[in-house]
Design a protein around this motif. Structure first.
Motif, short mmCIF file in Angstrom:
data_model
loop_
_atom_site.label_atom_id
_atom_site.label_comp_id
_atom_site.label_asym_id
_atom_site.label_seq_id
_atom_site.Cartn_x
_atom_site.Cartn_y
_atom_site.Cartn_z
N PRO A 248 0.66 -1.26 -0.18
CA PRO A 248 0.11 0.09 -0.09
C PRO A 248 0.79 1.26 -0.01
O PRO A 248 0.22 2.39 -0.48
CB PRO A 248 -0.65 -0.04 1.18
CG PRO A 248 -0.69 -1.69 1.81
CD PRO A 248 0.56 -2.32 1.14
N LEU A 249 2.02 1.21 0.38
CA LEU A 249 3.06 2.46 0.27
C LEU A 249 3.82 2.34 -0.66
O LEU A 249 4.72 3.12 -0.97
CB LEU A 249 4.06 2.27 1.58
CG LEU A 249 3.25 2.00 2.98
CD1 LEU A 249 4.27 1.85 3.98
CD2 LEU A 249 2.52 3.29 3.31
N LYS A 250 3.67 1.60 -2.02
CA LYS A 250 4.34 1.37 -3.11
C LYS A 250 5.63 1.32 -2.80
O LYS A 250 6.44 1.82 -3.41
CB LYS A 250 4.08 2.60 -3.88
CG LYS A 250 2.50 2.77 -4.33
CD LYS A 250 2.50 3.66 -5.35
CE LYS A 250 0.99 4.05 -5.96
NZ LYS A 250 0.66 5.51 -6.04
N CYS A 251 6.14 0.48 -2.16
CA CYS A 251 7.47 0.15 -1.59
C CYS A 251 7.80 -1.28 -1.28
O CYS A 251 8.79 -1.74 -0.65
CB CYS A 251 7.73 1.07 -0.15
SG CYS A 251 7.87 2.75 -0.54
N ILE B 36 4.06 3.53 11.30
CA ILE B 36 3.47 4.96 11.19
C ILE B 36 2.67 5.14 10.19
O ILE B 36 1.53 5.58 10.12
CB ILE B 36 4.62 5.95 11.86
CG1 ILE B 36 4.98 5.68 13.24
CG2 ILE B 36 4.07 7.38 11.82
CD1 ILE B 36 6.25 6.27 13.57
N SER B 37 3.28 4.85 8.96
CA SER B 37 2.93 5.33 7.60
C SER B 37 1.47 4.54 7.54
O SER B 37 0.51 5.08 6.66
CB SER B 37 3.79 5.03 6.56
OG SER B 37 4.97 5.63 6.72
N ASP C 188 8.69 9.88 6.14
CA ASP C 188 8.55 10.94 4.91
C ASP C 188 8.68 10.02 3.64
O ASP C 188 7.83 10.54 2.78
CB ASP C 188 9.59 11.74 5.24
CG ASP C 188 9.50 13.07 4.46
OD1 ASP C 188 8.37 13.40 3.94
OD2 ASP C 188 10.68 13.27 3.68
N TYR C 189 9.54 9.18 3.40
CA TYR C 189 9.69 8.44 2.53
C TYR C 189 8.53 7.74 1.94
O TYR C 189 8.00 7.94 0.73
CB TYR C 189 11.12 7.67 2.70
CG TYR C 189 11.20 6.75 1.37
CD1 TYR C 189 11.95 7.29 0.49
CD2 TYR C 189 10.85 5.51 1.18
CE1 TYR C 189 12.45 6.51 -0.51
CE2 TYR C 189 11.20 4.77 -0.07
CZ TYR C 189 12.04 5.15 -0.99
OH TYR C 189 12.41 4.60 -1.98
N LYS D 226 3.90 6.66 -1.53
CA LYS D 226 2.44 6.41 -1.60
C LYS D 226 1.75 7.49 -2.41
O LYS D 226 0.79 7.18 -3.03
CB LYS D 226 2.02 6.64 -0.16
CG LYS D 226 0.52 5.68 -0.04
CD LYS D 226 0.18 5.81 1.44
CE LYS D 226 -1.34 5.64 1.56
NZ LYS D 226 -2.00 5.99 2.79
N ALA D 227 2.21 8.75 -2.47
CA ALA D 227 1.72 10.05 -3.21
C ALA D 227 2.17 9.89 -4.50
O ALA D 227 1.80 10.84 -5.31
CB ALA D 227 1.88 11.09 -2.45
#
Ligand SMILES: *[C@@H]1O[C@H](CO)[C@@H](O)[C@H](O)[C@H]1NC(C)=O
Ligand SMILES: *[C@@H]1O[C@H](CO)[C@@H](O)[C@H](O)[C@H]1NC(C)=O
Length: 307
Positions: free
Chosen positions: A78-81, A124-125, A143-144, A149-150
């Motif tokens: 979900p965080l594209k990571c 946290i994200s 922050d990363y 994600k955006a």
């Protein structure tokens, strides 16, 4: 002097690298069918993403590797990571190969801080927690992740800068903790130099744009192909999604960490050491088995057939 060191390192390193060699490396496919893989968490904190640094430090390196893979495949989507931590996996694989960073060692604590920051940043994200673990890397990863994600941090320069800064903050925290932890033996000179070498790697990522610009400027009249190669080479070695390149670099850094750099006071000696490093690196690079070269040929043939 740090920038000088990094630039000379890459300039010398890329001098002889042949782009076709790099293309072969690009085709390495670490495509494990890991989505179906049955993860066996060694601790319930995996699933709640709230492992403390001590809990992580108590895990074997094999378990930490599994934990990173678990986070990548199951939690970071979900965080594209999901593919963003190949470099960490590569280093963990290197530790396993060399039997380094075993529990209760300095290097193990440093590494645990790196894993902790990624995990807490993710928690946290994902809105699961507010706990940073007092690890300065945590909020940098938050922050990363928020930016990823955006849909931001898509250019290599911006991405690499943010990635390396977060990782470095976590590592620095780990070093402070390891240095002050009671009863932990001081690391050997070789381990310290290896750690220093990985810092050069992250510095390179952070100054990517400047380094490439300097190399391009320096070689644009004499040998423009070097500038092109430099970029391809940097793309490969600093690709955080690729566990092979970081594992390979970690190995070489380990072999070379027998040699020390002066940390800037003695540029002449440093240049000599860098030259030696680059020469050895290049030799190792060329001698490396390239089983994927065959696969590459197959693919080229297949493409021909289609055409
Ligand atoms: C981690 O999360 C689990 C599940 O929410 C909870 O039971 C546990 O107490 C938490 N651990 C810490 C150290 O906060
Ligand atoms: C590191 O050194 C060992 C022993 O000399 C050698 O077998 C190995 O190939 C070297 N690894 C790399 C990546 O150069």
């Amino acid at each position: 002097m740090k920038t000088f060191t990094v630039i000379s390192f890459f300039a010398v390193l890329t001098w002889g690298v042949n782009p076709s060699v790099l293309r072969q490396f690009e085709t390495v496919t670490p495509a494990l069918a890991i989505n179906e893989y049955d993860f066996r968490p060694v601790d319930v904190c995996w699933e709640s993403l709230n492992c403390s640094i001590d809990q992580i430090e108590a895990m074997s390196i094999t378990d930490r590797l599994e934990f990173m893979k678990y986070m990548g495949t199951r939690r970071l989507g979900p965080l594209k990571c999901n593919e963003q931590f190949g470099a960490l996996e590569g280093v963990l694989t290197f530790f396993i190969r060399k039997d380094l960073a075993t529990r209760g060692t300095w290097l193990s604590i440093v590494n645990a801080a790196a894993v902790e920051a990624v995990q807490r940043g993710a928690a946290i994200s994902l809105g699961l927690s507010k706990e940073t673990g007092d690890n300065p890397g945590t909020m940098k990863w938050v922050d990363y992740f928020t930016q990823r994600k955006a849909g931001r941090l898509t250019s290599r320069a911006g991405h690499d800068l943010a990635w390396a800064a977060a990782e470095q903050a976590a590592i620095d925290h780990g070093i402070r903790r390891a240095d002050t932890a009671p009863g932990i033996p001081k690391p050997s000179g070789r381990i310290l130099r290896w750690q220093q070498f990985t810092r050069i790697y992250r510095t390179t990522m952070q100054y990517r744009r400047t380094i490439l610009w300097l190399i391009r400027t320096a070689f644009s009249f004499s040998t423009p192909s070097i500038a092109v190669t430099a970029e391809a080479f940097m793309d490969w070695v600093t690709d955080v999604t690729d566990a092979t390149s970081s594992g390979f670099l970690a190995d070489i850094a380990w072999n070379l960490s027998i040699i020390g750099l002066s940390s800037g006071e003695d540029p002449a000696a440093d240049s000599e050491a860098i030259m030696k490093i680059a020469t050895e690196f290049w030799e190792a690079f060329q001698q490396k088995d390239q089983p994927w070269a065959d696969a590459n040929e197959c693919r080229a043939t297949a493409r021909h057939d289609v055409e």
